[in-house]
Design a protein around this motif. Sequence first.
Motif, mmCIF file in Angstrom:
data_model
loop_
_atom_site.group_PDB
_atom_site.id
_atom_site.type_symbol
_atom_site.label_atom_id
_atom_site.label_comp_id
_atom_site.label_asym_id
_atom_site.label_seq_id
_atom_site.Cartn_x
_atom_site.Cartn_y
_atom_site.Cartn_z
ATOM 1 N N PHE A 126 17.249 -1.030 -40.541
ATOM 2 C CA PHE A 126 16.273 -0.196 -41.249
ATOM 3 C C PHE A 126 16.847 0.405 -42.538
ATOM 4 O O PHE A 126 18.021 0.737 -42.613
ATOM 5 N N HIS A 127 15.979 0.504 -43.540
ATOM 6 C CA HIS A 127 16.248 1.323 -44.716
ATOM 7 C C HIS A 127 15.068 2.278 -44.883
ATOM 8 O O HIS A 127 13.996 2.082 -44.307
ATOM 9 N N ASN A 128 15.304 3.268 -45.741
ATOM 10 C CA ASN A 128 14.275 4.247 -46.065
ATOM 11 C C ASN A 128 14.182 4.309 -47.584
ATOM 12 O O ASN A 128 15.093 3.882 -48.278
ATOM 13 N N CYS A 143 17.945 6.323 -50.257
ATOM 14 C CA CYS A 143 17.665 5.920 -48.873
ATOM 15 C C CYS A 143 18.189 7.022 -47.971
ATOM 16 O O CYS A 143 19.362 7.396 -48.068
ATOM 17 N N ILE A 189 18.830 6.955 -44.929
ATOM 18 C CA ILE A 189 19.744 6.461 -43.882
ATOM 19 C C ILE A 189 21.143 6.211 -44.461
ATOM 20 O O ILE A 189 22.150 6.460 -43.809
ATOM 21 N N HIS A 190 21.201 5.716 -45.721
ATOM 22 C CA HIS A 190 22.487 5.409 -46.359
ATOM 23 C C HIS A 190 22.579 6.219 -47.654
ATOM 24 O O HIS A 190 22.008 5.834 -48.671
ATOM 25 N N MET A 230 23.192 4.932 -51.337
ATOM 26 C CA MET A 230 22.230 4.065 -52.030
ATOM 27 C C MET A 230 21.449 4.864 -53.078
ATOM 28 O O MET A 230 20.791 5.838 -52.754
#
Length: 105
Positions: free
Chosen positions: A54-56, A91, A93-94, A97
């Motif tokens: 998953f990414h956001n 993102c 989650i990361h 990014m």
Amino acid sequence: MKIFILTFGIWLSIQTVNATEEFVVSQKDKAFSVETISINVGDTIYFLNADPFFHNIFSLSDTQFFDLGSYPKDESRPVVFTTPGLVQIECAIHSQMMLTVEVKE
Ligand SMILES: [Cu+2]
């Protein structure tokens, strides 16, 4: 025939002036496919998740604030950019990014 060609030519140039473009920015290997992208007001960017996790996508920018949520591989979601200026996209989650969208008038 001349009138038709002239009329068609005017129609064509109006279409060209008003045309908006669509772009795809992918998220791959925990990075955006580009660090910066320059577009015009009214253009659309599709954010494509090309990773097997998953990414956001979200932006807290004053220019344009949005949150597309999190989504899995091969899914993409569009954003139409409506305001000129810089839009920082991240993102959730990361945190490493980062993408900068320059929206021109
Ligand atoms: Cu991510």
